[in-house]
Write an enzyme that holds these catalytic residues in place. Structure first.
Site, mmCIF file in Angstrom:
data_model
loop_
_atom_site.group_PDB
_atom_site.id
_atom_site.type_symbol
_atom_site.label_atom_id
_atom_site.label_comp_id
_atom_site.label_asym_id
_atom_site.label_seq_id
_atom_site.Cartn_x
_atom_site.Cartn_y
_atom_site.Cartn_z
ATOM 1 N N GLU A 3 -5.035 50.736 37.289
ATOM 2 C CA GLU A 3 -6.399 51.766 37.339
ATOM 3 C C GLU A 3 -6.894 51.261 36.090
ATOM 4 O O GLU A 3 -6.452 50.426 35.118
ATOM 5 C CB GLU A 3 -5.973 53.124 37.298
ATOM 6 C CG GLU A 3 -5.387 53.574 38.587
ATOM 7 C CD GLU A 3 -4.994 55.192 38.797
ATOM 8 O OE1 GLU A 3 -5.688 56.004 37.981
ATOM 9 O OE2 GLU A 3 -4.510 55.599 39.796
ATOM 10 N N GLU B 200 1.257 41.494 36.603
ATOM 11 C CA GLU B 200 2.756 42.143 36.846
ATOM 12 C C GLU B 200 3.353 42.148 35.477
ATOM 13 O O GLU B 200 4.436 41.653 35.343
ATOM 14 C CB GLU B 200 3.657 41.013 37.842
ATOM 15 C CG GLU B 200 2.744 41.163 39.272
ATOM 16 C CD GLU B 200 3.688 40.843 40.173
ATOM 17 O OE1 GLU B 200 4.908 40.991 40.177
ATOM 18 O OE2 GLU B 200 3.369 40.420 41.219
ATOM 19 N N GLY C 243 -3.034 50.147 32.783
ATOM 20 C CA GLY C 243 -2.384 48.903 32.960
ATOM 21 C C GLY C 243 -0.975 48.584 32.468
ATOM 22 O O GLY C 243 -0.116 48.989 33.426
HETATM 23 C C1 LIG Z 1 -6.214 38.808 38.522
HETATM 24 C C2 LIG Z 1 -5.491 40.161 38.591
HETATM 25 C C3 LIG Z 1 -4.667 40.412 39.645
HETATM 26 C C4 LIG Z 1 -4.331 41.663 39.462
HETATM 27 N N1 LIG Z 1 -3.422 42.127 40.641
HETATM 28 C C5 LIG Z 1 -2.891 43.353 40.675
HETATM 29 C C6 LIG Z 1 -2.374 43.903 41.918
HETATM 30 O O1 LIG Z 1 -2.272 43.313 42.858
HETATM 31 N N2 LIG Z 1 -2.059 45.443 41.777
HETATM 32 C C7 LIG Z 1 -2.079 45.794 40.747
HETATM 33 O O2 LIG Z 1 -1.561 47.195 40.510
HETATM 34 N N3 LIG Z 1 -2.519 45.449 39.409
HETATM 35 C C8 LIG Z 1 -2.811 44.208 39.379
HETATM 36 N N4 LIG Z 1 -3.512 43.478 38.371
HETATM 37 C C9 LIG Z 1 -3.525 44.527 37.274
HETATM 38 C C10 LIG Z 1 -2.524 43.698 36.145
HETATM 39 O O3 LIG Z 1 -1.192 44.098 36.340
HETATM 40 C C11 LIG Z 1 -2.918 44.328 34.790
HETATM 41 O O4 LIG Z 1 -4.047 43.901 34.165
HETATM 42 C C12 LIG Z 1 -1.811 44.281 33.628
HETATM 43 O O5 LIG Z 1 -0.691 44.974 33.731
HETATM 44 C C13 LIG Z 1 -2.434 44.448 32.125
HETATM 45 O O6 LIG Z 1 -3.133 45.703 32.011
HETATM 46 P P1 LIG Z 1 -4.632 45.956 31.416
HETATM 47 O O7 LIG Z 1 -5.279 44.806 32.136
HETATM 48 O O8 LIG Z 1 -4.961 47.226 31.573
HETATM 49 O O9 LIG Z 1 -4.206 45.345 29.725
HETATM 50 P P2 LIG Z 1 -3.653 46.500 28.740
HETATM 51 O O10 LIG Z 1 -2.457 47.217 29.177
HETATM 52 O O11 LIG Z 1 -4.778 47.113 28.227
HETATM 53 O O12 LIG Z 1 -3.294 45.355 27.742
HETATM 54 C C14 LIG Z 1 -4.141 44.525 26.880
HETATM 55 C C15 LIG Z 1 -3.524 44.157 25.690
HETATM 56 O O13 LIG Z 1 -2.602 44.996 24.968
HETATM 57 C C16 LIG Z 1 -1.172 44.471 25.078
HETATM 58 N N5 LIG Z 1 -0.309 45.661 25.025
HETATM 59 C C17 LIG Z 1 -0.549 46.923 25.861
HETATM 60 N N6 LIG Z 1 0.603 47.920 25.371
HETATM 61 C C18 LIG Z 1 1.215 47.073 24.574
HETATM 62 C C19 LIG Z 1 2.390 47.639 24.008
HETATM 63 N N7 LIG Z 1 2.995 48.627 24.231
HETATM 64 N N8 LIG Z 1 2.934 46.785 23.098
HETATM 65 C C20 LIG Z 1 2.544 45.423 22.998
HETATM 66 N N9 LIG Z 1 1.392 44.855 23.516
HETATM 67 C C21 LIG Z 1 0.689 45.842 24.517
HETATM 68 C C22 LIG Z 1 -1.050 43.737 26.252
HETATM 69 O O14 LIG Z 1 0.056 42.914 26.228
HETATM 70 C C23 LIG Z 1 -2.401 42.851 26.416
HETATM 71 O O15 LIG Z 1 -2.378 41.879 25.438
HETATM 72 C C24 LIG Z 1 -4.288 42.438 38.528
HETATM 73 C C25 LIG Z 1 -5.013 41.847 37.452
HETATM 74 C C26 LIG Z 1 -5.589 40.716 37.435
HETATM 75 C C27 LIG Z 1 -6.351 40.353 36.309
#
Ligand SMILES: Cc1cc2nc3c(=O)[nH]c(=O)nc-3n(C[C@H](O)[C@H](O)[C@H](O)COP(=O)(O)OP(=O)(O)OC[C@H]3O[C@@H](n4cnc5c(N)ncnc54)[C@H](O)[C@@H]3O)c2cc1C
Length: 398
Positions: A142, A378, A146
């Site tokens: 959501e 993932e 993430g």
């Molecule tokens: C093309 C695409 C397809 C996708 N498909 C799906 C799908 O089919 N189903 C689904 O449910 N989701 C899906 N996603 C979502 C995807 O899994 C998330 O984008 C991903 O898990 C990262 O979450 P976020 O984008 O909110 O980044 P954030 O969680 O906000 O992270 C941003 C940055 O902060 C870092 N970070 C965050 N927390 C920590 C921590 N504790 N320690 C160190 N670093 C940290 C991360 O590594 C990253 O570099 C998709 C995303 C994309 C772009």
């Protein structure tokens, strides 16, 4: 006008992958390679530009059994192994990582979760459809959740024999084409992650809408959309697993799904290497093929070594999973490493091709763009490192 070069034939592969495959696995791999090269490759550039995956290719992927590789035969699937799913994902990614992720989500996340957590009625209802004509999607993320996936806010409120779901999901792969969604929602917010359940939601349910489609850097032909749930009534029998166990469904499927993404990134890297080797043999400068210069050879050798190391990690993780052995750390390593080298190898491939590598007339530019997602979805690379480091810290060894 320059023509788009399609990937070259199997016979001219730079190096035969060294990792041993069983005969049945080799035959399976060859059939997908043929499909990818003959049917998918000619459309890759147009699909990337349009940001749409062709319906006829999707139909062919169903007919070939690619959408139900390890769904049991009694449910209309191929009855293959998880490892074979990964082989399919790898082979498709060599030509088109977007086609690959469609198959990846279908097999390693959606069908896999239903096989593991579904009751007999759910398996009878959903698996034959997934194997034959229905695309699945996996809806966990959501806007505010993430990496912190279980901070999700989509609510499911009990109402007699139904649950009423409201909220929004973001980034959902396959959403534009999907007929079935595995959707995670909180039934009991006070219970935190133990209040989450996984629901099987069908497209067309009242109040359910597939929203904005993202315009992306890479894997553009794979749809990534928002989902909007506004009072969607889902019958109780559509809960996958138990209420409060949704987090387990998510963690366990994502642990396995990571191996699939490792396979996707491995295939992508192999594809980039293949193009680089082919070009190095053909392109002449200073009176000879650039592949005769040691400087170019050393780059190619480095790329090939990284690809093979990724292959060993990915195959090992998939085989451990099929053997019922612990595999979570290996899966995280496989995804982390394969996605890292995919970006590096695709980048180097562009350099080997020189100026033309930077254009859309050759496929390496697209592979480079496609590689970027491997370190994000993932579980980001940092999240994989968290998993690996946690295993080290908890290890009994000094
Ligand atoms: C093309 C695409 C397809 C996708 N498909 C799906 C799908 O089919 N189903 C689904 O449910 N989701 C899906 N996603 C979502 C995807 O899994 C998330 O984008 C991903 O898990 C990262 O979450 P976020 O984008 O909110 O980044 P954030 O969680 O906000 O992270 C941003 C940055 O902060 C870092 N970070 C965050 N927390 C920590 C921590 N504790 N320690 C160190 N670093 C940290 C991360 O590594 C990253 O570099 C998709 C995303 C994309 C772009």
């Amino acid at each position: 006008m320059m023509t788009f070069i399609v990937p070259h034939a199997v016979e001219s592969l730079a190096i035969a992958p060294l990792t041993v495959l069983q005969e049945e696995e080799q035959l399976f791999q060859r059939s997908i390679r043929k499909f990818a090269q003959e049917r998918v490759a000619p459309h890759v550039r147009a699909m990337d530009e349009a940001g749409v995956f062709r319906k006829d290719l999707l139909k062919e992927m169903f007919e070939l059994g690619l959408m139900g590789v390890d769904i049991k035969e009694e449910y209309g699937g191929q009855g293959g192994s998880f490892f074979q799913s990964v082989l399919a994902i790898e082979e498709l990614a060599r030509v088109d990582p977007a086609a690959s992720v469609i198959v990846d989500v279908q097999n390693t996340l959606v069908a896999n979760a239903i096989e593991r957590w579904g009751n007999p009625d759910q398996k009878r209802k959903f698996l034959p459809r997934l194997a034959t004509d229905t695309v699945g999607a996996y809806a966990l993320s959501e806007a505010q959740s993430g990496s912190d996936a279980f901070a999700l806010t989509t609510r499911a409120v009990e109402d007699g024999s139904h649950f009423v779901i409201s909220g929004r999901k973001l980034w959902i792969t396959n959403a534009a084409e999907a007929g079935v969604f595995l959707l995670f929602a909180t039934v009991d917010p006070a219970a935190g992650y133990k209040g989450i359940a996984c629901f099987l939601v069908e497209r067309g349910a009242a109040g359910f809408q597939v929203g904005k489609k993202e315009d992306k850097l890479g894997i553009r032909a794979s749809s990534t959309c928002e989902l909007i749930m506004d009072g969607v009534r889902v019958p109780r029998e559509n809960i996958l697993g138990e209420i409060g166990k949704g987090y387990k469904v998510a963690i366990e499927t994502l642990n396995e799904g990571r191996i699939g993404i490792g396979g996707q990134m491995l295939g992508l890297a192999q594809g980039a290497l293949d193009h680089a080797v082919k070009y190095a043999k053909e392109r002449k400068q200073f009176g000879k093929a650039i592949g005769e210069f040691q400087g170019v050879q050393f780059e190619l050798a480095e790329m090939a070594t990284r690809v093979e190391a990724a292959r060993l990690l990915v195959y090992n993780a998939a085989r451990l999973r099929d053997a019922g052995q612990p595999f979570v750390t290996q899966a995280a390593m496989a995804k982390y490493y394969a996605s890292t080298i995919a970006e590096e190898v695709a980048s180097k491939a562009i350099e080997v091709l020189g100026g033309v590598g930077f254009t859309k007339d050759y496929p390496v530019e697209k592979l480079y763009r496609d590689s970027k997602i491997g370190r994000i979805y993932e579980g980001t690379s940092n999240m994989q490192r968290v998993v690996i480091a946690k295993a080290l810290m908890e290890s009994a060894r000094p």
